[in-house]
Design a protein around this motif. Structure first.
Motif, PDB file in Angstrom:
ATOM      1  N   VAL A   1       0.398  -1.580  -0.595  1.00 54.94           N
ATOM      2  CA  VAL A   1       0.286   0.552   0.524  1.00 54.94           C
ATOM      3  C   VAL A   1       1.523   1.153  -0.206  1.00 54.94           C
ATOM      4  O   VAL A   1       1.663   1.211   0.825  1.00 54.94           O
ATOM      5  CB  VAL A   1      -0.835   0.015   1.258  1.00 54.94           C
ATOM      6  N   LEU A   2       0.110   2.104  -0.773  1.00 53.18           N
ATOM      7  CA  LEU A   2       0.940   3.242  -0.793  1.00 53.18           C
ATOM      8  C   LEU A   2       0.326   4.783  -0.624  1.00 53.18           C
ATOM      9  O   LEU A   2      -0.699   4.572  -0.877  1.00 53.18           O
ATOM     10  CB  LEU A   2       1.826   3.529  -2.284  1.00 53.18           C
ATOM     11  N   ILE A   3       0.432   5.805   0.095  1.00 49.65           N
ATOM     12  CA  ILE A   3      -0.490   6.683   0.499  1.00 49.65           C
ATOM     13  C   ILE A   3       0.936   7.968   0.299  1.00 49.65           C
ATOM     14  O   ILE A   3       1.625   7.453   0.512  1.00 49.65           O
ATOM     15  CB  ILE A   3      -0.390   6.778   1.990  1.00 49.65           C
ATOM     16  N   VAL A   4       0.035   8.832  -0.148  1.00 52.77           N
ATOM     17  CA  VAL A   4       0.588   9.832  -0.971  1.00 52.77           C
ATOM     18  C   VAL A   4      -0.080  10.956  -0.056  1.00 52.77           C
ATOM     19  O   VAL A   4      -1.382  10.685  -0.371  1.00 52.77           O
ATOM     20  CB  VAL A   4       1.105  10.381  -2.671  1.00 52.77           C
ATOM     21  N   ASP A   5       0.758  11.634   1.059  1.00 53.38           N
ATOM     22  CA  ASP A   5      -0.080  13.228   1.653  1.00 53.38           C
ATOM     23  C   ASP A   5       0.225  14.298   0.511  1.00 53.38           C
ATOM     24  O   ASP A   5       2.047  14.374   0.514  1.00 53.38           O
ATOM     25  CB  ASP A   5       0.690  12.939   2.771  1.00 53.38           C
ATOM     26  N   VAL A   6      -0.467  15.474   0.710  1.00 54.63           N
ATOM     27  CA  VAL A   6      -0.108  16.621  -0.010  1.00 54.63           C
ATOM     28  C   VAL A   6       0.315  17.243   1.492  1.00 54.63           C
ATOM     29  O   VAL A   6      -0.324  17.369   1.924  1.00 54.63           O
ATOM     30  CB  VAL A   6      -0.640  17.032  -1.387  1.00 54.63           C
ATOM     31  N   SER A   7       1.592  17.700   1.975  1.00 53.46           N
ATOM     32  CA  SER A   7       1.425  18.244   2.709  1.00 53.46           C
ATOM     33  C   SER A   7       0.882  20.125   2.669  1.00 53.46           C
ATOM     34  O   SER A   7       1.283  20.711   1.805  1.00 53.46           O
ATOM     35  CB  SER A   7       2.921  18.780   3.443  1.00 53.46           C
ATOM     36  N   ARG A   8       0.721  20.474   3.718  1.00 45.28           N
ATOM     37  CA  ARG A   8       0.483  22.491   3.328  1.00 45.28           C
ATOM     38  C   ARG A   8      -1.153  22.285   2.352  1.00 45.28           C
ATOM     39  O   ARG A   8      -1.134  23.466   2.036  1.00 45.28           O
ATOM     40  CB  ARG A   8       1.499  23.197   3.558  1.00 45.28           C
ATOM     41  N   PHE A   9      -1.798  21.278   1.636  1.00 45.44           N
ATOM     42  CA  PHE A   9      -2.799  21.775   1.008  1.00 45.44           C
ATOM     43  C   PHE A   9      -3.664  22.492   0.983  1.00 45.44           C
ATOM     44  O   PHE A   9      -3.907  23.927   0.459  1.00 45.44           O
ATOM     45  CB  PHE A   9      -3.513  20.163   1.024  1.00 45.44           C
ATOM     46  N   THR A  10      -4.087  22.739   2.812  1.00 50.26           N
ATOM     47  CA  THR A  10      -5.427  23.631   2.858  1.00 50.26           C
ATOM     48  C   THR A  10      -4.505  25.356   3.064  1.00 50.26           C
ATOM     49  O   THR A  10      -5.045  26.354   1.697  1.00 50.26           O
ATOM     50  CB  THR A  10      -5.994  23.201   4.162  1.00 50.26           C
TER      51      THR A  10
END
Length: 181
Positions: free
Chosen positions: A25-34
């Motif tokens: 499983v791969l999780i990609v998180d976009v930091s500081r998106f908000t």
């Protein structure tokens, strides 16, 4: 080998169904998106026009890499993408978890190498991605009723990917202990 709900194929969207199997499983998180969206919105209409580019730089390109590396995107949740690589019998003796992890790593590496150039968005705003890879049991279920269905996913591989995600620096992926074996 996966374990399927025996009624899953007969359900045809009429009742909940689930599958369970081993996967990477791969999780990609976009930091500081908000914060990036808020920064762009303060620039008025021109800044808001940059939001689709931000989404494209973040999610669309990641989803393209997942597909190109044999994975499946499960969902986009908040500012994250969840994808998996199932174990399978490929007839060559390496259809197991090791193969699935190698494909997830190749995908994560491609995503990290595909980092956009500095200042690609107006005003220098740039998404920052963090990636985590887990391995082990994975399940997905269609839950709901009367045409209102949602996909839920979980399992050891998702938990492990989430834990490693917290350790990743900007434009870096980290493997869980199970994925590193």
């Amino acid at each position: 080998a996966g374990r399927r709900n025996p009624d899953a194929e007969k359900a045809c969207g009429e009742r909940p169904a689930a599958v369970e199997f081993d996967a990477a499983v791969l999780i990609v998180d976009v930091s500081r998106f908000t914060a990036l969206v808020e920064q762009l919105s303060r620039r008025g209409h021109g800044g808001l026009e940059e939001v689709p580019r931000l989404l494209s730089l973040s999610y669309a390109r990641c989803a393209e890499h997942v597909g190109a590396h044999g994975g499946e995107v499960v969902c986009f949740a908040g500012d994250s993408l969840l994808a998996y690589w199932a174990t399978r019998d490929d007839g060559q003796g390496d259809g197991g978890l090791g193969r699935a992890v190698r494909e997830a790593i190749a995908c994560a590496d491609a995503i990290c190498r595909d980092r956009p150039a500095q200042g690609v968005l107006a005003g220098g705003a740039e998404p920052s991605l963090h990636l985590g890879i887990g391995a082990g049991n994975f399940w997905a279920a269609a839950v709901g009723s009367d045409g209102a269905w949602n996909l839920a996913a979980g399992g050891e591989a998702v938990v492990e990917a989430g834990k490693t995600l917290a350790l990743a620096r900007s434009w870096e992926y980290v493997l869980s202990e199970a994925a590193a074996k």
